[in-house]
Design a protein around this motif. Structure first.
Motif, PDB file in Angstrom:
ATOM      1  N   GLY A 133     -38.806 -42.074  28.507  1.00 14.68           N
ATOM      2  CA  GLY A 133     -37.600 -41.465  27.558  1.00 14.68           C
ATOM      3  C   GLY A 133     -36.259 -40.821  28.589  1.00 14.68           C
ATOM      4  N   LEU A 134     -36.562 -41.584  29.359  1.00 13.26           N
ATOM      5  CA  LEU A 134     -34.628 -41.132  30.485  1.00 13.26           C
ATOM      6  C   LEU A 134     -34.234 -41.980  29.770  1.00 13.26           C
ATOM      7  N   GLU A 135     -33.211 -41.291  29.563  1.00 11.28           N
ATOM      8  CA  GLU A 135     -31.586 -41.934  28.116  1.00 11.28           C
ATOM      9  C   GLU A 135     -30.599 -41.505  28.822  1.00 11.28           C
ATOM     10  N   ARG A 136     -30.112 -41.557  30.335  1.00 14.63           N
ATOM     11  CA  ARG A 136     -29.207 -41.022  30.570  1.00 14.63           C
ATOM     12  C   ARG A 136     -29.188 -40.310  32.208  1.00 14.63           C
ATOM     13  N   SER A 137     -27.885 -40.395  33.186  1.00 12.04           N
ATOM     14  CA  SER A 137     -28.081 -40.148  34.222  1.00 12.04           C
ATOM     15  C   SER A 137     -28.805 -39.033  35.211  1.00 12.04           C
ATOM     16  N   LEU A 138     -29.277 -38.815  35.935  1.00 13.22           N
ATOM     17  CA  LEU A 138     -29.742 -37.359  36.697  1.00 13.22           C
ATOM     18  C   LEU A 138     -27.971 -37.138  36.742  1.00 13.22           C
ATOM     19  N   THR A 139     -28.412 -35.449  36.543  1.00 10.56           N
ATOM     20  CA  THR A 139     -27.038 -34.861  36.917  1.00 10.56           C
ATOM     21  C   THR A 139     -27.250 -33.970  38.445  1.00 10.56           C
ATOM     22  N   SER A 140     -26.327 -33.180  38.572  1.00 13.55           N
ATOM     23  CA  SER A 140     -25.678 -32.947  40.296  1.00 13.55           C
ATOM     24  C   SER A 140     -26.648 -32.474  40.402  1.00 13.55           C
ATOM     25  N   ASP A 141     -27.624 -31.387  40.289  1.00 14.93           N
ATOM     26  CA  ASP A 141     -28.191 -30.442  40.747  1.00 14.93           C
ATOM     27  C   ASP A 141     -29.738 -30.591  40.660  1.00 14.93           C
ATOM     28  N   LEU A 142     -30.187 -32.229  39.871  1.00 19.80           N
ATOM     29  CA  LEU A 142     -31.780 -32.742  39.589  1.00 19.80           C
ATOM     30  C   LEU A 142     -31.627 -33.951  40.706  1.00 19.80           C
ATOM     31  N   ALA A 143     -30.145 -34.036  40.506  1.00 10.08           N
ATOM     32  CA  ALA A 143     -30.174 -35.270  41.413  1.00 10.08           C
ATOM     33  C   ALA A 143     -29.612 -35.203  43.442  1.00 10.08           C
ATOM     34  N   ASP A 144     -29.359 -34.119  43.010  1.00 11.34           N
ATOM     35  CA  ASP A 144     -29.417 -33.398  44.363  1.00 11.34           C
ATOM     36  C   ASP A 144     -31.048 -32.949  44.538  1.00 11.34           C
ATOM     37  N   ALA A 145     -31.292 -32.524  44.243  1.00 16.45           N
ATOM     38  CA  ALA A 145     -32.996 -32.319  44.686  1.00 16.45           C
ATOM     39  C   ALA A 145     -33.887 -33.522  44.265  1.00 16.45           C
ATOM     40  N   VAL A 146     -33.540 -34.652  43.821  1.00 19.79           N
ATOM     41  CA  VAL A 146     -34.264 -35.441  44.107  1.00 19.79           C
ATOM     42  C   VAL A 146     -33.789 -36.529  45.806  1.00 19.79           C
ATOM     43  N   ASN A 147     -32.604 -36.478  45.391  1.00 17.96           N
ATOM     44  CA  ASN A 147     -31.470 -37.010  46.930  1.00 17.96           C
ATOM     45  C   ASN A 147     -32.849 -36.141  48.294  1.00 17.96           C
ATOM     46  N   LEU A 148     -32.894 -34.783  47.976  1.00 18.71           N
ATOM     47  CA  LEU A 148     -33.677 -33.985  49.336  1.00 18.71           C
ATOM     48  C   LEU A 148     -34.983 -34.310  48.871  1.00 18.71           C
ATOM     49  N   LEU A 149     -35.915 -34.174  48.322  1.00 18.11           N
ATOM     50  CA  LEU A 149     -37.050 -35.100  47.829  1.00 18.11           C
ATOM     51  C   LEU A 149     -37.094 -36.492  48.985  1.00 18.11           C
TER      52      LEU A 149
END
Ligand SMILES: NC(=O)C1=CN([C@@H]2O[C@H](COP(=O)(O)OP(=O)(O)OC[C@H]3O[C@@H](n4cnc5c(N)ncnc54)[C@H](O)[C@@H]3O)[C@@H](O)[C@H]2O)[C@@H](O)CC1
Ligand SMILES: Nc1ncnc2c1ncn2[C@@H]1O[C@H](COP(=O)(O)OP(=O)(O)O)[C@@H](O)[C@H]1O
Ligand SMILES: [K+]
Length: 505
Positions: A133-149
């Motif tokens: 169901g992902l339809e748009r890019s991950l936004t800043s906070d979430l993208a940061d969290a994923v990059n940290l992970l």
């Protein structure tokens, strides 16, 4: 695996098709919550098999949709089995069913956190942020969290697809979870076969949760357009068993046209690939000065010495009429233009590779449109761009499909995950391979193998092209297992083709 279950194994769907298939199941009366319970229950069981030691502490990433719902069911089940669970749930707005599961996991005392840092001590991460169901890019906070992970480099199991990967194109939408393991739910998604997604998917596994076949066929039709090659399909496409009463010319006669004084090795390697195919008769046309070399490497082949240009390329070809298949290109150099004009006039199916493709790009791809028999083009990315400059900004699966449609050729697009397209829209995907093949000469082996299989095969051409690519990858995988990823030179690869065939039988 039963034949019934296996028949879904080759299917590859888009997000839209998956959602239509699920839609039919729900419309027929299956409660959404029941299907989620079933799918996520199978995920939880699989995770317990992979990580049976209950002392392991697990972080679970929960998104707003049903992928998050799956993750919560998994969190609940693992908690009840005694695992220590922490949940990262960055969204306050959840789909209704997901919200209900979150309420319950809360009530069980499982900690829910809004920052990913809270999961830093976990030994395993389960990723249920987004699925198809992902339809748009991950936004800043979430993208940061994923990059940290991703920086933590922990084992990560993604549910359905790594979050942030586009289900169809395999593109990274802003940021994506780097999984070590992806448990694909129900049916394989396109992204699993896209080069851009490979670093994120890790080891991919499909979990069957009992999707009725009738719902799959209702959406995809009885002949689905996109399929991956499975061992069962590969077995059925091979030119085996041979009839008892036969002779060499009945087992196919392949003409390879390759080599130049500059690139002699390409001709030898293509010849060795053809040897691996078991083709009945192999003829190899090379510049006259290469004949002794070819005879010494391939004593079983008939070597045709052709007049050569001043630069050592083939200047002129013999008559082409007696061959079942022609495969042309490895090591020719760009000076072999006149012979490409000649092979394009031939009446047999024709495989063009390497310099054959570069010359065709110069002559114009429309040159193949008048050919009566199939033309098979086997470009890597560089050759693909020269042949099809107008195909831009498409993922590899869409690009190869468009190339076949535009050119009328069967196109085998080489890469980490090779894809094959027929002009009628059919696409075959090669599910596994090895970077051991990223090495000069691997492609020449494929050209010979492909030509040799086509010469013998009674199957539709696109199926034979797909099985050649599959065997090539399997031979690479087996060779790399024995000799490491550094040990798979062309000659070694060719020797492993037969092992790939015998293991299949
Ligand atoms: N429906 C079911 O009962 C079943 C669902 N399944 C699971 O359900 C998943 C699909 O569920 P959904 O259709 O709810 O979709 P997802 O859970 O993949 O995500 C969709 C949700 O995320 C939001 N969203 C999309 N892109 C976003 C972004 N970049 N930033 C923030 N929010 C974003 C959407 O608005 C929507 O709320 C599958 O991947 C699978 O995991 C499977 O378990 C099979 C059964
Ligand atoms: N990273 C990779 N993973 C798997 N297979 C690969 C990878 N890189 C290249 N290959 C395969 O190796 C072969 C290389 O062919 P090609 O580029 O034509 O090389 P050459 O012309 O030097 O023989 C192709 O079949 C391709 O799919
Ligand atoms: K996911």
């Amino acid at each position: 695996m039963s034949h019934f279950r296996e028949s879904l194994e080759s299917i590859v769907v888009s997000a839209n098709q998956m959602s239509q298939i699920e839609g039919r199941i729900f419309e027929a009366g299956m409660p959404v919550a029941a299907l989620m319970e079933k799918a996520a229950g199978i995920v939880a069981t699989r995770i317990q098999q992979l990580y049976p030691f209950q002392k392991v502490s697990i972080g679970v990433l929960v998104g707003p949709g049903h992928n998050g719902g799956d993750a919560l069911v998994v969190a609940r089940e693992l908690h009840l089995q005694g695992y220590s669970i922490s949940i990262y749930q960055p969204f306050s707005k959840l789909k209704e069913l997901t919200l209900q599961h979150a309420r319950y996991t809360n009530s069980l005392g499982i900690p829910h956190h809004q920052t990913i840092q809270a999961l830093q001590e976990c030994e395993l991460i389960i990723d249920g942020l987004f699925g198809f169901g992902l339809e748009r890019s991950l936004t800043s906070d979430l993208a940061d969290a994923v990059n940290l992970l991703n920086q933590w480099q922990k084992p990560v199991i993604s549910i359905d697809i790594p979050s942030g990967i586009h289900t169809d194109t395999g593109a990274v939408l802003g940021a994506a979870v780097k999984a070590t393991h992806t448990l694909c739910l129900g049916l394989w998604k396109r992204a699993i076969f896209q080069d851009t997604a490979l670093e994120y998917i890790g080891k991919a596994e499909r979990l069957d949760f009992g999707i009725p076949h009738s719902d799959v066929w209702a959406i995809l039709g009885q002949n689905p357009l996109i399929q991956q090659i499975t061992p069962t399909l590969a077995r059925s496409f091979l030119p085996l068993p041979r009839p008892l009463v036969t002779h060499k010319y009945k087992q196919g006669h392949l003409l390879l046209i390759c080599g130049s004084s500059r690139y002699a090795g390409g001709a030898i390697l293509a010849g060795l690939g053809a040897r691996g195919s078991g083709v009945g008769m192999l003829s190899i046309a090379v510049p006259t000065s290469l004949k002794p070399l070819l005879v010494s490497h391939l004593p079983e082949a008939l070597i045709i010495d052709c007049p050569e240009t001043e630069t050592g390329a083939i200047a002129q070809l013999p008559s082409l009429s007696q061959y079942d298949i022609i495969a042309c290109g490895p090591g020719l150099t760009q000076d072999a233009e006149t012979i490409i004009e000649q092979v394009l006039q031939s009446e047999q199916p024709l495989v063009l590779d390497a310099d054959g493709l570069n010359i065709l790009a110069k002559l114009g791809i429309s040159k193949i449109s008048t050919r009566q028999n199939p033309t098979i083009l086997t470009p890597h990315l560089g050759e693909f761009k020269r042949l099809f400059p107008s195909i831009e900004n498409l993922d590899r699966i869409s690009a190869v499909s468009e190339a076949a449609r535009q050119s009328g050729a069967i196109v085998l697009f080489k890469g980490a995950r090779t894809a094959i397209a027929h002009p009628d829209g059919k696409i075959w995907l090669i599910p596994q391979s090895t970077p051991a093949l990223a090495r000069g000469g691997s492609g020449d082996i494929l050209t010979g193998l492909l030509g040799g299989l086509l010469a013998q095969s009674k199957q539709p051409v696109d199926k034979t092209v797909a099985i050649a690519a599959w065997l090539h990858s399997q031979a690479g995988i087996k060779a790399a297992k024995d000799k490491t990823e550094l040990g798979v030179d062309g000659i070694t690869l060719a020797q492993y083709i037969n092992l790939a065939v015998s293991e299949l039988l």
